[in-house]
Write a protein that holds these residues in place. Structure first.
Motif, PDB file in Angstrom:
ATOM      1  N   THR A  20       0.838  -1.203   0.000  1.00 37.00           N
ATOM      2  CA  THR A  20       0.000   0.000   0.000  1.00 37.00           C
ATOM      3  C   THR A  20       0.871   1.250   0.000  1.00 37.00           C
ATOM      4  O   THR A  20       0.628   2.193  -0.776  1.00 37.00           O
ATOM      5  CB  THR A  20      -0.953  -0.002   1.215  1.00 37.00           C
ATOM      6  OG1 THR A  20      -1.810  -1.150   1.120  1.00 37.00           O
ATOM      7  CG2 THR A  20      -1.790   1.262   1.264  1.00 37.00           C
ATOM      8  N   ARG A  21       1.869   1.278   0.860  1.00 33.05           N
ATOM      9  CA  ARG A  21       2.750   2.460   0.928  1.00 33.05           C
ATOM     10  C   ARG A  21       3.550   2.620  -0.354  1.00 33.05           C
ATOM     11  O   ARG A  21       3.754   3.754  -0.827  1.00 33.05           O
ATOM     12  CB  ARG A  21       3.678   2.368   2.150  1.00 33.05           C
ATOM     13  CG  ARG A  21       4.549   3.585   2.331  1.00 33.05           C
ATOM     14  CD  ARG A  21       3.708   4.836   2.619  1.00 33.05           C
ATOM     15  NE  ARG A  21       4.551   6.024   2.656  1.00 33.05           N
ATOM     16  CZ  ARG A  21       4.340   7.114   1.934  1.00 33.05           C
ATOM     17  NH1 ARG A  21       3.279   7.220   1.149  1.00 33.05           N
ATOM     18  NH2 ARG A  21       5.174   8.133   2.020  1.00 33.05           N
ATOM     19  N   ILE A  22       3.988   1.531  -0.936  1.00 32.32           N
ATOM     20  CA  ILE A  22       4.751   1.615  -2.191  1.00 32.32           C
ATOM     21  C   ILE A  22       3.885   2.164  -3.321  1.00 32.32           C
ATOM     22  O   ILE A  22       4.353   2.971  -4.127  1.00 32.32           O
ATOM     23  CB  ILE A  22       5.364   0.248  -2.549  1.00 32.32           C
ATOM     24  CG1 ILE A  22       6.510  -0.055  -1.571  1.00 32.32           C
ATOM     25  CG2 ILE A  22       5.868   0.221  -3.993  1.00 32.32           C
ATOM     26  CD1 ILE A  22       7.080  -1.437  -1.685  1.00 32.32           C
ATOM     27  N   ARG A  23       2.630   1.780  -3.386  1.00 27.03           N
ATOM     28  CA  ARG A  23       1.736   2.343  -4.406  1.00 27.03           C
ATOM     29  C   ARG A  23       1.593   3.851  -4.213  1.00 27.03           C
ATOM     30  O   ARG A  23       1.565   4.608  -5.183  1.00 27.03           O
ATOM     31  CB  ARG A  23       0.371   1.650  -4.372  1.00 27.03           C
ATOM     32  CG  ARG A  23       0.372   0.298  -5.058  1.00 27.03           C
ATOM     33  CD  ARG A  23      -1.032  -0.263  -5.237  1.00 27.03           C
ATOM     34  NE  ARG A  23      -1.727  -0.512  -3.987  1.00 27.03           N
ATOM     35  CZ  ARG A  23      -1.586  -1.599  -3.242  1.00 27.03           C
ATOM     36  NH1 ARG A  23      -0.773  -2.560  -3.640  1.00 27.03           N
ATOM     37  NH2 ARG A  23      -2.249  -1.741  -2.114  1.00 27.03           N
ATOM     38  N   GLU A  24       1.517   4.295  -2.957  1.00 24.71           N
ATOM     39  CA  GLU A  24       1.438   5.733  -2.684  1.00 24.71           C
ATOM     40  C   GLU A  24       2.722   6.444  -3.134  1.00 24.71           C
ATOM     41  O   GLU A  24       2.652   7.520  -3.749  1.00 24.71           O
ATOM     42  CB  GLU A  24       1.217   5.973  -1.187  1.00 24.71           C
ATOM     43  CG  GLU A  24      -0.130   5.502  -0.695  1.00 24.71           C
ATOM     44  CD  GLU A  24      -0.252   5.457   0.829  1.00 24.71           C
ATOM     45  OE1 GLU A  24      -1.366   5.178   1.306  1.00 24.71           O
ATOM     46  OE2 GLU A  24       0.752   5.685   1.543  1.00 24.71           O
ATOM     47  N   LEU A  25       3.868   5.852  -2.851  1.00 24.20           N
ATOM     48  CA  LEU A  25       5.144   6.440  -3.294  1.00 24.20           C
ATOM     49  C   LEU A  25       5.220   6.479  -4.818  1.00 24.20           C
ATOM     50  O   LEU A  25       5.677   7.465  -5.397  1.00 24.20           O
ATOM     51  CB  LEU A  25       6.323   5.650  -2.729  1.00 24.20           C
ATOM     52  CG  LEU A  25       6.554   5.750  -1.231  1.00 24.20           C
ATOM     53  CD1 LEU A  25       7.582   4.706  -0.770  1.00 24.20           C
ATOM     54  CD2 LEU A  25       7.005   7.150  -0.844  1.00 24.20           C
ATOM     55  N   GLY A  26       4.781   5.414  -5.477  1.00 25.55           N
ATOM     56  CA  GLY A  26       4.791   5.366  -6.936  1.00 25.55           C
ATOM     57  C   GLY A  26       3.930   6.464  -7.545  1.00 25.55           C
ATOM     58  O   GLY A  26       4.308   7.085  -8.546  1.00 25.55           O
ATOM     59  N   LEU A  27       2.789   6.727  -6.946  1.00 21.13           N
ATOM     60  CA  LEU A  27       1.910   7.798  -7.414  1.00 21.13           C
ATOM     61  C   LEU A  27       2.582   9.157  -7.229  1.00 21.13           C
ATOM     62  O   LEU A  27       2.543  10.000  -8.134  1.00 21.13           O
ATOM     63  CB  LEU A  27       0.573   7.743  -6.676  1.00 21.13           C
ATOM     64  CG  LEU A  27      -0.478   8.760  -7.107  1.00 21.13           C
ATOM     65  CD1 LEU A  27      -0.842   8.591  -8.578  1.00 21.13           C
ATOM     66  CD2 LEU A  27      -1.717   8.618  -6.233  1.00 21.13           C
ATOM     67  N   GLU A  28       3.216   9.380  -6.075  1.00 20.30           N
ATOM     68  CA  GLU A  28       3.933  10.642  -5.833  1.00 20.30           C
ATOM     69  C   GLU A  28       5.022  10.866  -6.875  1.00 20.30           C
ATOM     70  O   GLU A  28       5.149  11.954  -7.437  1.00 20.30           O
ATOM     71  CB  GLU A  28       4.581  10.637  -4.444  1.00 20.30           C
ATOM     72  CG  GLU A  28       3.649  10.825  -3.286  1.00 20.30           C
ATOM     73  CD  GLU A  28       4.409  10.836  -1.969  1.00 20.30           C
ATOM     74  OE1 GLU A  28       5.322  11.678  -1.814  1.00 20.30           O
ATOM     75  OE2 GLU A  28       4.097   9.995  -1.104  1.00 20.30           O
ATOM     76  N   ILE A  29       5.807   9.831  -7.135  1.00 15.14           N
ATOM     77  CA  ILE A  29       6.901   9.939  -8.104  1.00 15.14           C
ATOM     78  C   ILE A  29       6.336  10.170  -9.500  1.00 15.14           C
ATOM     79  O   ILE A  29       6.832  11.020 -10.253  1.00 15.14           O
ATOM     80  CB  ILE A  29       7.807   8.695  -8.043  1.00 15.14           C
ATOM     81  CG1 ILE A  29       8.587   8.695  -6.717  1.00 15.14           C
ATOM     82  CG2 ILE A  29       8.753   8.634  -9.239  1.00 15.14           C
ATOM     83  CD1 ILE A  29       9.308   7.397  -6.397  1.00 15.14           C
ATOM     84  N   SER A  30       5.296   9.432  -9.870  1.00 13.86           N
ATOM     85  CA  SER A  30       4.671   9.599 -11.192  1.00 13.86           C
ATOM     86  C   SER A  30       4.196  11.034 -11.390  1.00 13.86           C
ATOM     87  O   SER A  30       4.389  11.618 -12.464  1.00 13.86           O
ATOM     88  CB  SER A  30       3.490   8.639 -11.353  1.00 13.86           C
ATOM     89  OG  SER A  30       3.916   7.297 -11.260  1.00 13.86           O
ATOM     90  N   ASN A  31       3.582  11.605 -10.379  1.00 14.53           N
ATOM     91  CA  ASN A  31       3.091  12.985 -10.465  1.00 14.53           C
ATOM     92  C   ASN A  31       4.228  13.995 -10.528  1.00 14.53           C
ATOM     93  O   ASN A  31       4.105  15.030 -11.191  1.00 14.53           O
ATOM     94  CB  ASN A  31       2.164  13.302  -9.290  1.00 14.53           C
ATOM     95  CG  ASN A  31       0.834  12.592  -9.402  1.00 14.53           C
ATOM     96  OD1 ASN A  31       0.378  12.256 -10.488  1.00 14.53           O
ATOM     97  ND2 ASN A  31       0.202  12.329  -8.266  1.00 14.53           N
ATOM     98  N   SER A  32       5.318  13.725  -9.863  1.00 13.51           N
ATOM     99  CA  SER A  32       6.458  14.651  -9.842  1.00 13.51           C
ATOM    100  C   SER A  32       7.257  14.655 -11.142  1.00 13.51           C
ATOM    101  O   SER A  32       7.929  15.631 -11.449  1.00 13.51           O
ATOM    102  CB  SER A  32       7.404  14.299  -8.691  1.00 13.51           C
ATOM    103  OG  SER A  32       6.768  14.466  -7.447  1.00 13.51           O
TER     104      SER A  32
END
Length: 182
Positions: A20-32
């Protein structure tokens, strides 16, 4: 239950929590990095599982490379002396780079890695760490993306090892002290 599970005194993060946390990090990186193709540099050996799951959760193109260092040997704390065991292969000059690290204890290894990567002249350098132990820091380190902050306990699993064992546990747990303290 296998023997490795019996060596764990407590589970800090189970497989579901980690993913779950990794998916959140992946979304943050994708947006950045919507307008970029960043180079993700995984720090071996401990970071390979985290990096694999992280890049699968990123929705933009990325490139992947690895840097292998050593500063622990078979000890439970960093020696402070960092040696490069495998260098990066991709030319990162003028590129956006994200260093992906499994855990930060003293911060000395990460500081060394960041200085080393800057010598290759990337256009930007960010860090993504799964686990941070703020109470163990011996130098001022900052991160751009962080999974979890934890207490200064010896943890294994999900790529993290003790003497090359326990990397394959699907969770992150605290290793029983009697197994590493003499």
């Amino acid at each position: 239950m296998n023997q490795m599970n019996c060596d764990i005194s407590a589970v800090l993060f189970d497989e579901y929590q980690i993913q779950t946390r990794i998916r959140e990090l992946g979304l943050e990186i994708s947006n950045s990095y919507k307008n970029s193709t960043p180079v993700m540099i995984g720090i071996l050996k401990g970071g390979f599982i985290f990096l694999a799951d992280l890049v699968r959760s990123i929705t933009i193109p990325v490139e992947v490379d690895f840097l292998a260092i050593s500063s622990y040997g078979t000890k439970t704390s960093s020696s402070g002396v960092v040696k490069i065991r495998k260098d990066i292969d991709i030319d990162i000059t003028g590129r956006d780079v994200i260093v992906v690290e499994d855990i930060v204890d003293t911060g000395l290894s990460l500081a060394y890695i960041k200085d080393y990567i800057w010598q290759h002249k990337p256009s930007s350098l960010k860090t993504c760490v799964l686990l941070d132990k703020p109470d163990a820091h011996k130098t001022d380190v900052t991160f751009d993306y962080i999974g979890y902050s934890i207490k200064n306990e010896f943890v294994v699993g999900y790529g993290l090892d003790f003497a090359e064992k326990y990397r394959n546990l699907p969770f992150i747990g605290i290793l029983k002290e009697e197994l590493y303290k003499c």
